[in-house]
Design an enzyme around this catalytic site. Structure first.
Site, PDB file in Angstrom:
ATOM      1  N   ARG A 103      -9.613 -20.939   1.430  1.00 39.98           N
ATOM      2  CA  ARG A 103      -8.399 -21.508   0.850  1.00 39.98           C
ATOM      3  C   ARG A 103      -7.219 -20.561   0.986  1.00 39.98           C
ATOM      4  NH1 ARG A 103      -5.853 -25.099   1.629  1.00 39.98           N
ATOM      5  NH2 ARG A 103      -7.825 -26.216   1.566  1.00 39.98           N
ATOM      6  N   LYS A 138      16.719 -18.332   0.710  1.00 39.48           N
ATOM      7  CA  LYS A 138      16.030 -19.308  -0.145  1.00 39.48           C
ATOM      8  C   LYS A 138      14.554 -19.338   0.251  1.00 39.48           C
ATOM      9  CE  LYS A 138      20.203 -22.083  -0.755  1.00 39.48           C
ATOM     10  NZ  LYS A 138      20.882 -23.369  -0.487  1.00 39.48           N
ATOM     11  N   LYS A 170      30.477 -15.329  -1.651  1.00 40.69           N
ATOM     12  CA  LYS A 170      30.281 -16.737  -1.929  1.00 40.69           C
ATOM     13  C   LYS A 170      31.253 -17.211  -3.010  1.00 40.69           C
ATOM     14  CE  LYS A 170      26.071 -18.348  -1.699  1.00 40.69           C
ATOM     15  NZ  LYS A 170      26.143 -19.060  -0.396  1.00 40.69           N
ATOM     16  N   GLU A 200      32.230 -17.265   2.468  1.00 42.36           N
ATOM     17  CA  GLU A 200      31.984 -18.699   2.408  1.00 42.36           C
ATOM     18  C   GLU A 200      33.289 -19.420   2.083  1.00 42.36           C
ATOM     19  OE1 GLU A 200      28.509 -20.592   0.128  1.00 42.36           O
ATOM     20  OE2 GLU A 200      30.209 -20.882  -1.221  1.00 42.36           O
ATOM     21  N   ASP A 221      30.914 -24.164   4.565  1.00 39.72           N
ATOM     22  CA  ASP A 221      29.936 -24.768   3.662  1.00 39.72           C
ATOM     23  C   ASP A 221      30.217 -26.241   3.412  1.00 39.72           C
ATOM     24  OD1 ASP A 221      27.654 -24.569   1.910  1.00 39.72           O
ATOM     25  OD2 ASP A 221      29.059 -24.701   0.237  1.00 39.72           O
TER      26      ASP A 221
END
Length: 293
Positions: A103, A138, A170, A200, A221
């Site tokens: 597994r 991410k 950002k 951004e 973006d």
């Protein structure tokens, strides 16, 4: 594409931690009770659906760490495109080790192959354009190096590995700094001359300010295709252009056609479905270890 495997020193602690999590306090109660200690087995890692392979080193380590006598023979290495029914690798060794590690090995292999498969689909969708498909931060905590490796196995590239790679200003940085220009000026004053600065932007007005400040790259973006086309023309090669937001294999071709340099996709690491792979035992594949009754 030459795919460089991750160093074992990076992969082994992750695989070892996963095995420890699975073995718990008493080990594999089921296998140890049912399977004789001297039994050996030969099994096959088989694809249930088409895709691109990634994570074989991690899978092989899972078997090896349970018992170093296991042997994994790779037929389709990482980066290979496979069809449903293909045998990816054979695994031979003590039967208990194969079943105990099964597994954990499949968790790594299925997850990473899923990332490679989804990456490859977007890469293929933008073929013929200059845009390169890249991932983001991410990622699953603790698995970033493996997941970014899987993106490379699928033909994509990597964005930042961490916060220390480069400056990416950002929207929240801009909000706290007060405006884009202030954020850029503070960043430039606070980092070394070798560090690139990307900002951004959500609008063409913000893009104009960022370009005037002399940034190295702009993250466009959630812009429409029309906005992206205008943005690329505005940049005119003065900075790297990166498109982000709502990217799929269906939307990517139109985005790439705008002339952007990069297309960043977060979901290929955090939400890619697994590639279905199983560990199959052929009939009469289990026998006593040589030299034992």
């Amino acid at each position: 594409m030459t795919l460089t495997p991750l160093p074992r020193v990076m992969v082994e602690p992750l695989v070892r931690a996963a095995l420890i999590e699975d073995l718990g306090r008493a080990g594999d109660l089921t296998t140890d009770a049912i399977v004789p200690a001297d039994a050996t087995a030969t099994m096959a890692l088989a694809a249930r659906q088409p895709g691109v392979i990634a994570g074989l080193d991690a899978a092989a380590l899972a078997f090896e760490l349970i018992d170093p006598r296991t042997e994994v023979t790779v037929i389709h290495p990482d980066g290979s495109a496979i069809s449903a029914g293909d045998i990816i690798a054979s695994v031979r060794g003590p039967a208990r080790a194969l079943l105990t590690a099964e597994r954990t090995a499949l968790n790594f292999l299925c997850h990473l192959s899923g990332i490679a498969t989804q990456t490859a689909a977007i890469v293929e969708a933008v073929r013929g354009h200059k845009a390169k498909v890249v991932c983001t931060r991410k990622t699953t905590p603790g698995l970033r190096a493996l997941e970014k490796y899987a993106v490379r196995a699928g033909g994509g590239g990597n964005h930042r590995f961490g916060l220390d790679d480069a400056v990416l200003i950002k929207d929240n940085h801009i909000a706290i700094a007060g405006d884009i220009r202030t954020a850029i000026e503070r960043a430039r004053a606070g980092v070394g001359h070798m560090v690139r600065i990307e900002v951004e932007v959500d609008t063409l007005e913000q893009l104009d300010i960022a370009l005037a400040a002399g940034v190295d790259a702009v993250l466009l973006d959630n812009m429409s295709v029309e906005q992206l086309t205008r943005a690329v023309a505005m940049v005119g090669g003065r900075a790297i252009t990166e498109a982000s937001g709502r990217v799929t294999a269906q939307t990517a071709p139109a985005i790439a056609a705008t002339g952007v340099d990069l297309i960043s996709v977060g979901w290929i690491t955090h939400s890619a479905p697994i590639l279905d792979i199983g560990l199959d035992a052929p009939a009469a594949a289990i026998s006593p270890i040589a030299g034992k009754p």
